[in-house]
Scaffold this motif. Structure first.
Motif, PDB file in Angstrom:
ATOM      1  N   TYR A 229       0.834  -1.198   0.000  1.00  0.00           N
ATOM      2  CA  TYR A 229       0.000   0.000   0.000  1.00  0.00           C
ATOM      3  C   TYR A 229       0.871   1.252   0.000  1.00  0.00           C
ATOM      4  O   TYR A 229       2.043   1.240   0.397  1.00  0.00           O
ATOM      5  CB  TYR A 229      -0.955  -0.008   1.196  1.00  0.00           C
ATOM      6  CG  TYR A 229      -0.352  -0.523   2.485  1.00  0.00           C
ATOM      7  CD1 TYR A 229       0.293   0.329   3.381  1.00  0.00           C
ATOM      8  CD2 TYR A 229      -0.425  -1.876   2.807  1.00  0.00           C
ATOM      9  CE1 TYR A 229       0.832  -0.142   4.557  1.00  0.00           C
ATOM     10  CE2 TYR A 229       0.127  -2.361   3.988  1.00  0.00           C
ATOM     11  CZ  TYR A 229       0.752  -1.491   4.860  1.00  0.00           C
ATOM     12  OH  TYR A 229       1.298  -1.965   6.014  1.00  0.00           O
ATOM     13  N   ASP A 230       0.295   2.349  -0.449  1.00  0.00           N
ATOM     14  CA  ASP A 230       1.055   3.572  -0.693  1.00  0.00           C
ATOM     15  C   ASP A 230       1.642   4.185   0.573  1.00  0.00           C
ATOM     16  O   ASP A 230       2.723   4.774   0.537  1.00  0.00           O
ATOM     17  CB  ASP A 230       0.168   4.613  -1.392  1.00  0.00           C
ATOM     18  CG  ASP A 230      -0.179   4.214  -2.817  1.00  0.00           C
ATOM     19  OD1 ASP A 230       0.434   3.259  -3.330  1.00  0.00           O
ATOM     20  OD2 ASP A 230      -1.072   4.857  -3.413  1.00  0.00           O
ATOM     21  N   ARG A 231       0.935   4.071   1.712  1.00  0.00           N
ATOM     22  CA  ARG A 231       1.383   4.742   2.918  1.00  0.00           C
ATOM     23  C   ARG A 231       2.484   3.973   3.653  1.00  0.00           C
ATOM     24  O   ARG A 231       2.971   4.409   4.698  1.00  0.00           O
ATOM     25  CB  ARG A 231       0.215   4.978   3.869  1.00  0.00           C
ATOM     26  CG  ARG A 231      -0.398   3.705   4.438  1.00  0.00           C
ATOM     27  CD  ARG A 231      -1.280   3.988   5.651  1.00  0.00           C
ATOM     28  NE  ARG A 231      -0.495   4.387   6.806  1.00  0.00           N
ATOM     29  CZ  ARG A 231      -0.649   5.518   7.481  1.00  0.00           C
ATOM     30  NH1 ARG A 231      -1.568   6.365   7.141  1.00  0.00           N
ATOM     31  NH2 ARG A 231       0.093   5.786   8.535  1.00  0.00           N
ATOM     32  N   LEU A 232       2.910   2.839   3.118  1.00  0.00           N
ATOM     33  CA  LEU A 232       3.872   1.981   3.810  1.00  0.00           C
ATOM     34  C   LEU A 232       5.191   2.699   4.062  1.00  0.00           C
ATOM     35  O   LEU A 232       5.735   3.372   3.185  1.00  0.00           O
ATOM     36  CB  LEU A 232       4.116   0.715   2.986  1.00  0.00           C
ATOM     37  CG  LEU A 232       5.109  -0.294   3.578  1.00  0.00           C
ATOM     38  CD1 LEU A 232       4.604  -0.835   4.911  1.00  0.00           C
ATOM     39  CD2 LEU A 232       5.354  -1.436   2.599  1.00  0.00           C
ATOM     40  N   ARG A 233       5.694   2.536   5.256  1.00  0.00           N
ATOM     41  CA  ARG A 233       7.038   2.959   5.631  1.00  0.00           C
ATOM     42  C   ARG A 233       7.746   1.787   6.300  1.00  0.00           C
ATOM     43  O   ARG A 233       7.103   0.837   6.749  1.00  0.00           O
ATOM     44  CB  ARG A 233       6.999   4.138   6.620  1.00  0.00           C
ATOM     45  CG  ARG A 233       6.586   5.460   6.018  1.00  0.00           C
ATOM     46  CD  ARG A 233       6.565   6.567   7.064  1.00  0.00           C
ATOM     47  NE  ARG A 233       6.334   7.870   6.477  1.00  0.00           N
ATOM     48  CZ  ARG A 233       7.291   8.689   6.062  1.00  0.00           C
ATOM     49  NH1 ARG A 233       8.565   8.333   6.189  1.00  0.00           N
ATOM     50  NH2 ARG A 233       6.994   9.864   5.537  1.00  0.00           N
ATOM     51  N   LEU A 234       9.062   1.868   6.355  1.00  0.00           N
ATOM     52  CA  LEU A 234       9.793   0.871   7.126  1.00  0.00           C
ATOM     53  C   LEU A 234       9.343   0.957   8.580  1.00  0.00           C
ATOM     54  O   LEU A 234       9.217   2.056   9.133  1.00  0.00           O
ATOM     55  CB  LEU A 234      11.300   1.105   7.028  1.00  0.00           C
ATOM     56  CG  LEU A 234      11.934   0.884   5.648  1.00  0.00           C
ATOM     57  CD1 LEU A 234      13.422   1.207   5.710  1.00  0.00           C
ATOM     58  CD2 LEU A 234      11.732  -0.539   5.167  1.00  0.00           C
ATOM     59  N   HIS A 235       9.094  -0.177   9.191  1.00  0.00           N
ATOM     60  CA  HIS A 235       8.633  -0.169  10.570  1.00  0.00           C
ATOM     61  C   HIS A 235       9.779   0.028  11.565  1.00  0.00           C
ATOM     62  O   HIS A 235       9.556   0.451  12.696  1.00  0.00           O
ATOM     63  CB  HIS A 235       7.911  -1.484  10.887  1.00  0.00           C
ATOM     64  CG  HIS A 235       6.637  -1.660  10.125  1.00  0.00           C
ATOM     65  ND1 HIS A 235       6.367  -2.739   9.330  1.00  0.00           N
ATOM     66  CD2 HIS A 235       5.554  -0.849  10.010  1.00  0.00           C
ATOM     67  CE1 HIS A 235       5.184  -2.609   8.777  1.00  0.00           C
ATOM     68  NE2 HIS A 235       4.664  -1.470   9.178  1.00  0.00           N
ATOM     69  N   LEU A 236      10.992  -0.288  11.124  1.00  0.00           N
ATOM     70  CA  LEU A 236      12.166  -0.137  11.983  1.00  0.00           C
ATOM     71  C   LEU A 236      13.041   0.997  11.458  1.00  0.00           C
ATOM     72  O   LEU A 236      12.998   1.324  10.265  1.00  0.00           O
ATOM     73  CB  LEU A 236      12.981  -1.437  12.012  1.00  0.00           C
ATOM     74  CG  LEU A 236      12.228  -2.709  12.445  1.00  0.00           C
ATOM     75  CD1 LEU A 236      13.187  -3.894  12.473  1.00  0.00           C
ATOM     76  CD2 LEU A 236      11.563  -2.518  13.798  1.00  0.00           C
ATOM     77  N   PRO A 237      13.854   1.611  12.297  1.00  0.00           N
ATOM     78  CA  PRO A 237      14.744   2.681  11.845  1.00  0.00           C
ATOM     79  C   PRO A 237      15.661   2.201  10.718  1.00  0.00           C
ATOM     80  O   PRO A 237      16.014   1.023  10.640  1.00  0.00           O
ATOM     81  CB  PRO A 237      15.547   3.024  13.108  1.00  0.00           C
ATOM     82  CG  PRO A 237      14.656   2.636  14.231  1.00  0.00           C
ATOM     83  CD  PRO A 237      13.926   1.413  13.758  1.00  0.00           C
ATOM     84  N   LYS A 238      16.046   3.119   9.867  1.00  0.00           N
ATOM     85  CA  LYS A 238      16.765   2.766   8.647  1.00  0.00           C
ATOM     86  C   LYS A 238      18.069   2.024   8.897  1.00  0.00           C
ATOM     87  O   LYS A 238      18.468   1.186   8.080  1.00  0.00           O
ATOM     88  CB  LYS A 238      17.033   4.023   7.813  1.00  0.00           C
ATOM     89  CG  LYS A 238      17.883   5.085   8.522  1.00  0.00           C
ATOM     90  CD  LYS A 238      18.014   6.335   7.657  1.00  0.00           C
ATOM     91  CE  LYS A 238      18.839   7.406   8.367  1.00  0.00           C
ATOM     92  NZ  LYS A 238      18.938   8.647   7.555  1.00  0.00           N
ATOM     93  N   GLN A 239      18.747   2.292  10.032  1.00  0.00           N
ATOM     94  CA  GLN A 239      20.022   1.618  10.276  1.00  0.00           C
ATOM     95  C   GLN A 239      19.860   0.118  10.464  1.00  0.00           C
ATOM     96  O   GLN A 239      20.827  -0.638  10.313  1.00  0.00           O
ATOM     97  CB  GLN A 239      20.751   2.229  11.478  1.00  0.00           C
ATOM     98  CG  GLN A 239      20.036   2.091  12.810  1.00  0.00           C
ATOM     99  CD  GLN A 239      19.210   3.307  13.150  1.00  0.00           C
ATOM    100  OE1 GLN A 239      18.670   3.962  12.246  1.00  0.00           O
ATOM    101  NE2 GLN A 239      19.125   3.642  14.431  1.00  0.00           N
TER     102      GLN A 239
END
Length: 425
Positions: free
Chosen positions: A75-85
């Motif tokens: 889905y469009d609103r998806l973001r990584l759930h954990l910090p990028k590192q």
């Protein structure tokens, strides 16, 4: 591919056929390095780690793009759930100007840059239909079908299974599904909630996807109801500006897992309240212990709980059956719905094409040995993307695989190629 010459390849595989007795197919390609099945983050990470060590590889991908799950089924609103590192792939960090939790487009841009940086060149539209080890020749034989059903057989000493835990959608069987008049879609085809404005939508599944789809529907003025059949751990995504996951990793350096679980539950109760009061009962086993035992990931709340508390999202019990425009729940309630979204997750498809190996379970398509030991099998077989620990687990295993193959490449592979070049042309 810079390591492959077509004329030389024909001579090698013709000689290979004569020596092994394997009958000719339409196309047979001898691959000097490992074959990697899957051009998702796990496959790309493995190919990059191998290339960094001077080992060529061939990536086979059934779709026409890298990271097809992210590009085609999220889905469009998806973001990584954990910090990028904790989500970056080996040898190349995220850009410094990226936010802590990159969105879908930013993550895809990172993967494209990663692919270009390491000059990875997946072979697209190649669906692997069968892969098995030939003990006579000591090569993996990987058969694919192209867009026009053309057959190709690839041969290599090594096979890396990188199709991952989320290769195929899970569609539950619900009584009366064929009679329901409204749309029933899997979350893999859900993009955003604008087409559901003012409609009553039942979301089946209370994992991270189910929670976020419900929140997205709410933001588009739909009326979502969330089916919560089992117990579930919901944790805050951050604690005083620090990611809950990062805090967990730090605490585990000093305290035993069960004590860390108790700390997390106290923090969650202080920040989120008693979730059981809004229909989200917690399992008896703590979130980290449950993750280790079953692979079930705790939900990281990004605002859904507040919508449940204020009544914008309604929690429902399990479904008993569907009818034309109604849903009957196990508690006897019957409600009218306009549409249903199945946020019921994905599964591995490895048993459908990988044959005659004990590395993967026929039941769920996962390695029989849990993380951190499930990355290596027999006869040059490897697995990446099956750790149940997200991108962090994939990076760890990609690095291990590259190190292991490098040791063999320096001896066996060079001897094999020397033999191939010595064959008459």
């Amino acid at each position: 591919m810079d390591y492959w010459k077509e004329v030389e390849a024909k001579s090698i595989h013709d000689q290979f056929n004569k020596k092994t007795g394997i009958s000719a197919m339409r196309t047979r390609i001898m691959v000097p390095g490992p074959i990697i099945v899957g051009a998702g983050p796990s496959g790309l990470a493995t190919a990059a780690c191998l290339k960094d060590k001077g080992v060529p590889s061939l990536i086979l991908e059934r779709t026409d793009c890298i990271a097809s799950l992210w590009q085609l089924k999220t889905y469009d609103r998806l973001r990584l759930h954990l910090p990028k590192q904790y989500c970056q792939l080996p040898l190349m960090p995220f850009p410094e100007n990226y936010p802590t939790y990159p969105n879908k487009e930013q993550f895809l841009a990172y993967l494209r840059a990663y692919t270009n940086h390491f000059d990875l060149d997946p072979v697209f539209n190649q669906t692997v239909v069968n892969a098995e080890y030939d003990h006579r020749s000591r090569f993996w034989r990987v058969k694919t079908l192209g867009l026009k059903q053309e057959e190709t057989e690839y041969l290599s000493q090594w096979l890396v299974v990188a199709t991952g835990e989320n290769a195929e959608e899970v569609f539950p069987h619900i009584e009366g599904m064929d009679t329901f008049k409204g749309p029933i879609v899997h979350s893999s085809t859900y993009r955003r909630g604008d087409i559901y404005r003012e409609k009553k939508v039942l979301v089946v599944g209370c994992g991270n996807s189910g929670m976020e789809v419900s929140l997205d529907l709410c933001n588009y003025n739909a009326r979502p109801c969330l089916v919560v059949r089992d117990t579930v751990h919901v944790l805050p995504q951050e604690v005083i500006g620090r990611s809950t996951f990062g805090l967990s990793m730090w605490l585990l350096k000093w305290f035993p897992l069960r004590l860390v679980d108790q700390i997390l539950l106290v923090i969650s109760w202080l920040l989120l309240g008693d979730t059981a009061q809004i229909g989200l009962k917690r399992p008896k086993v703590g979130p980290l212990e449950l993750k280790n035992l079953t692979g079930k990931t705790p939900v990281l709340d990004i605002g859904t709980l507040a919508k449940i508390r204020n009544g914008n999202i309604k929690v429902c019990r399990g479904i008993k059956r569907l009818a034309q425009d109604t849903v009957e729940f196990v508690d006897g309630r019957i409600e009218i719905f306009d549409a249903i979204v199945l946020a019921t997750g994905f599964k591995s498809n490895v048993p459908s094409w990988l044959k005659d190996t004990d590395m993967f379970s026929e039941k769920d398509g996962m390695p029989r040995d849990p993380f951190p030991n499930g990355w290596k099998g027999d006869n040059g077989l490897y697995a990446v993307g099956f750790s149940k620990r997200g991108l962090l687990g994939s990076s760890v295993n990609a690095t291990k695989i590259a190190q292991d193959i490098e040791l063999q490449w320096k001896t066996e592979a060079k001897n094999c190629m020397a033999f191939a070049h010595a064959l008459p042309h």
